[in-house]
Design a protein around this motif. Structure first.
Motif, PDB file in Angstrom:
ATOM      1  N   ILE A  42      -7.507  -2.555   4.219  1.00  0.00           N
ATOM      2  CA  ILE A  42      -6.464  -2.979   3.409  1.00  0.00           C
ATOM      3  C   ILE A  42      -6.845  -4.053   2.297  1.00  0.00           C
ATOM      4  O   ILE A  42      -7.107  -5.229   3.102  1.00  0.00           O
ATOM      5  CB  ILE A  42      -5.038  -3.141   4.162  1.00  0.00           C
ATOM      6  CG1 ILE A  42      -4.856  -2.089   5.173  1.00  0.00           C
ATOM      7  CG2 ILE A  42      -3.988  -3.469   3.157  1.00  0.00           C
ATOM      8  CD1 ILE A  42      -3.475  -2.510   5.857  1.00  0.00           C
TER       9      ILE A  42
ATOM     10  N   TYR B 205     -15.224 -11.813   3.349  1.00  0.00           N
ATOM     11  CA  TYR B 205     -14.289 -11.052   3.758  1.00  0.00           C
ATOM     12  C   TYR B 205     -14.832  -9.642   4.347  1.00  0.00           C
ATOM     13  O   TYR B 205     -14.509  -9.063   5.114  1.00  0.00           O
ATOM     14  CB  TYR B 205     -13.267 -10.686   2.855  1.00  0.00           C
ATOM     15  CG  TYR B 205     -12.545 -12.130   2.376  1.00  0.00           C
ATOM     16  CD1 TYR B 205     -12.255 -13.232   3.121  1.00  0.00           C
ATOM     17  CD2 TYR B 205     -11.780 -12.212   1.163  1.00  0.00           C
ATOM     18  CE1 TYR B 205     -11.642 -14.314   2.800  1.00  0.00           C
ATOM     19  CE2 TYR B 205     -11.074 -13.017   0.784  1.00  0.00           C
ATOM     20  CZ  TYR B 205     -10.942 -14.131   1.546  1.00  0.00           C
ATOM     21  OH  TYR B 205     -10.307 -15.315   0.944  1.00  0.00           O
TER      22      TYR B 205
ATOM     23  N   HIS C 163      -5.647  -6.735   0.191  1.00  0.00           N
ATOM     24  CA  HIS C 163      -4.572  -7.709  -0.197  1.00  0.00           C
ATOM     25  C   HIS C 163      -4.541  -8.342  -1.401  1.00  0.00           C
ATOM     26  O   HIS C 163      -5.206  -9.364  -1.550  1.00  0.00           O
ATOM     27  CB  HIS C 163      -3.960  -8.393   0.809  1.00  0.00           C
ATOM     28  CG  HIS C 163      -3.872  -8.099   2.289  1.00  0.00           C
ATOM     29  ND1 HIS C 163      -2.710  -7.131   2.567  1.00  0.00           N
ATOM     30  CD2 HIS C 163      -4.675  -7.994   3.407  1.00  0.00           C
ATOM     31  CE1 HIS C 163      -3.060  -6.613   3.891  1.00  0.00           C
ATOM     32  NE2 HIS C 163      -3.879  -7.156   4.198  1.00  0.00           N
TER      33      HIS C 163
ATOM     34  N   ALA D 270      -6.990 -11.074   0.953  1.00  0.00           N
ATOM     35  CA  ALA D 270      -7.620 -11.053   2.197  1.00  0.00           C
ATOM     36  C   ALA D 270      -7.803  -9.542   2.349  1.00  0.00           C
ATOM     37  O   ALA D 270      -7.458  -8.846   1.562  1.00  0.00           O
ATOM     38  CB  ALA D 270      -6.771 -11.458   3.423  1.00  0.00           C
ATOM     39  N   ILE D 271      -8.973  -9.022   3.447  1.00  0.00           N
ATOM     40  CA  ILE D 271      -9.430  -7.744   3.400  1.00  0.00           C
ATOM     41  C   ILE D 271      -9.015  -7.420   4.984  1.00  0.00           C
ATOM     42  O   ILE D 271      -9.558  -8.428   5.620  1.00  0.00           O
ATOM     43  CB  ILE D 271     -10.674  -7.271   3.026  1.00  0.00           C
ATOM     44  CG1 ILE D 271     -11.111  -7.529   1.598  1.00  0.00           C
ATOM     45  CG2 ILE D 271     -10.859  -5.990   3.384  1.00  0.00           C
ATOM     46  CD1 ILE D 271     -12.411  -7.516   1.249  1.00  0.00           C
ATOM     47  N   THR D 272      -8.134  -6.700   5.430  1.00  0.00           N
ATOM     48  CA  THR D 272      -7.979  -6.279   6.723  1.00  0.00           C
ATOM     49  C   THR D 272      -8.773  -5.024   7.101  1.00  0.00           C
ATOM     50  O   THR D 272      -8.618  -4.075   6.274  1.00  0.00           O
ATOM     51  CB  THR D 272      -6.312  -6.012   7.224  1.00  0.00           C
ATOM     52  OG1 THR D 272      -5.783  -7.397   6.493  1.00  0.00           O
ATOM     53  CG2 THR D 272      -5.995  -5.855   8.503  1.00  0.00           C
TER      54      THR D 272
END
Lengths: 163, 408
Positions: free
Chosen positions: A70, A107, A72, A57-59
């Motif tokens: 971020i 994402y 992941h 994922a990308i936050t």
């Protein structure tokens, strides 16, 4: 030495500027931080040479003066390295990671829509997840954004009230 | 050479169970190019989480999905507990795992029915959804609800399991195991089904890895990955199970993986009930969560679910980020649709098991002293349907006998 400590040591050995920027939170969870100037080489090394073959994922984060991202990254054995980076809010430009991870496409569109990142190199495609008629410059996950701001933007534009 | 035309499928379309838009470029019956547009279900839940307390968020996040609701709630609560350094009691971890596996059974049986329906095999839909009621009843008895169980709380779970419930669950597992054996027999011997599903929605091993497929979709392309084993959480460390993979790389393979996983679920649940330790089911959690961040992963029925939580020391999170498995898999769909026939589209999309809400309740809940005459119990409804068919010369009563004997 555990897997996590090996990764920590290897990252610092390859990139001396990462000293004090890598921490092991618990088994299978490593966190690291890197500035945009070195992001591409660290990210590329993790993906190509250090066996982080999945992007979970990308936050995106609104950190006040800066916008954070971020990534992941995960190994097949369950270990996740979360690589954080940041860009100034005034110029939130990042490079796409889709050449390394095809799945990053959606994402990256998500952080572009919700936080206003400008992702360079992202191929043409539909936006995600906001509707097509969403007013420009409205980034709902920014801390100062409120649903009321949407009403103002639409009133200014004089456009339809439904997206 | 047929004309090339572009048609939109969705966002509202009878073949889709949830809103999504597939823009297809067709050359005759063949799909030359497929584009996916998502976001029609975006409800701003991540933003809403920032304005609510951790406990409120737990209930809100449970409502992301009508099927894997426990998946999201557990994934979130694990992240919060890691930040707050809370040690969840062992019995609570077992109970979380128990409901997680019951949820997987409910989800996979539901999928098997949908898959049957999408290829015109509606008998399979009727059978699997009837059998699914066994697990729905167990979940309702355990948690009070068929979906959105409200089992989790920060620091543990809210409900314990009684010895009588344990016994009921074990009986249910026996019935479902027998039924699943029958479905495996159908999946491996019924030539019409095998031929309809084989070679459809191809995704080879390399593409599954490259495009980031997760869950049964990836495992059917021989990706040996399951977070319950690789990144264990709750009580998965304490049970043994096989990670089911398959190398058919198509919808048929995805069917085999899911029925195989069903068999593993029954084994896991029996071990959990046998080994479940006594003790408290929750520890007291602080209202304010200390500053910190955590990443939680969970093997939902559809694949890897990811929650990132950042706490700032208040009673509300600074940021909650959710990556549900369908978001990873739907990107693979465009690839799978390419060069396939238009008629294969519904089953290809259904084969990743996209999430949709299924919260309708069949049995209305009425107060004992206020029972309205038009409320039917499950048994009454079944008898009614058997009688309805009998009046038309079809007798299904024999077919149902085995099932009834099992204690449904």
């Amino acid at each position: 030495m555990t897997d996590e400590e090996t990764i920590q040591a290897e990252l610092v050995a390859r990139f001396p500027f990462m000293r004090d920027k890598v921490r092991v939170q618990r088994p299978r969870r490593v966190w690291a931080e890197v500035g945009q100037d070195h992001f591409a080489e660290v990210f590329g090394c993790l993906a190509r040479e250090m066996r982080f073959t999945m992007l979970s994922a990308i936050t995106g984060l609104d950190q006040g003066e800066t916008l954070g991202l971020i990534y992941h990254l995960a190994r097949e054995n369950g270990l996740v390295l979360s690589l954080a980076t940041g860009v100034p809010k005034a110029q939130p430009v990042v490079q796409t990671v889709t050449p390394l991870f095809a799945c990053a496409d959606v994402y990256e569109r998500e952080v572009a829509d919700l936080l206003g990142f400008q992702v360079q190199g992202l191929p043409q495609g539909p936006r995600y997840p906001l509707p097509d008629g969403w007013p420009a410059g409205q980034y709902p996950l920014r801390k100062d954004w409120k649903p009321e701001s949407l009403g103002d933007a639409k009133a200014e534009k004089g456009g339809p009230t439904s997206g | 050479m047929a004309d090339v035309i572009r048609i939109p499928i969705g966002p509202q379309h009878p073949a889709l169970k949830e809103p999504a838009n597939f823009m297809l470029t067709l050359g005759g019956e063949k799909i030359l190019e497929a584009g996916v547009r998502l976001g029609y279900n975006h409800r701003g839940i991540e933003k809403a989480c920032e304005q609510r307390t951790y406990i409120q968020d737990l209930y809100l996040l449970e409502r992301i999905c009508g099927i894997c609701s426990h998946s999201h709630s557990t994934c979130f609560v694990q992240a919060v507990e890691e930040i707050a350094a809370l040690e969840v009691p062992k019995r609570a971890a077992y109970l979380r795992t128990l409901v997680a596996e019951l949820e997987r059974i409910h989800s996979h049986l539901l999928w098997l029915g949908v898959a049957g329906h999408e290829v015109g095999f509606d008998t399979l839909l009727m059978y699997t959804w009837r059998d699914r009621e066994v697990v729905m009843d167990l979940l309702a008895a355990l948690t009070g609800n068929r979906v959105n169980y409200g089992l989790n709380t920060i620091g543990g779970v809210r409900r314990d399991v009684t010895p009588e419930q344990k016994e009921k669950i074990l009986q249910g597992m026996d019935i479902l195991e027998e039924r699943t054996r029958y479905y495996i027999q159908i999946a491996t011997q019924e030539t019409t089904l095998i031929q309809r599903l084989s070679g459809v929605g191809l995704l080879n091993h390399e593409d599954a890895l490259r495009l980031g497929a997760v869950g049964p979709t990836a495992r059917a392309s021989a990706v040996d990955r399951d977070l319950r084993r690789d990144d264990p959480y709750a009580a998965y460390r304490e049970v043994s199970f096989k990670v089911i993979t398959d190398n058919h790389n198509d919808v048929y393979g995805r069917t085999l993986v899911r029925v195989g996983e069903l068999m593993e679920c029954y084994g896991i649940i029996r071990q959990l009930l046998k080994q479940m330790p006594d003790g408290p089911i929750a520890v007291k959690a602080p209202r304010k969560i200390p500053a910190g961040e955590a990443l939680s992963r969970y093997e939902a029925p559809r694949g890897e679910d990811v929650h990132y939580v950042k706490a700032d020391g208040t009673d509300k999170p600074e940021r909650v980020k959710v990556r549900a498995p369908t978001l990873a898999n739907v990107q693979v769909v465009a690839h799978m649709l390419k060069n396939r026939y238009l008629a294969d589209m519904p089953i290809i999309i259904a084969a990743i098991d996209p999430c949709f809400s299924c919260t309708d309740r069949l049995i209305s809940v009425a107060q004992a002293d206020d029972r309205r005459a038009d409320v039917m119990t499950w048994g009454q409804l079944r008898d009614y349907s058997i009688a309805w068919y009998r009046r038309r010369g079809v007798d299904f009563s024999g077919l149902n006998r085995t099932f009834r004997k099992g204690g449904a």
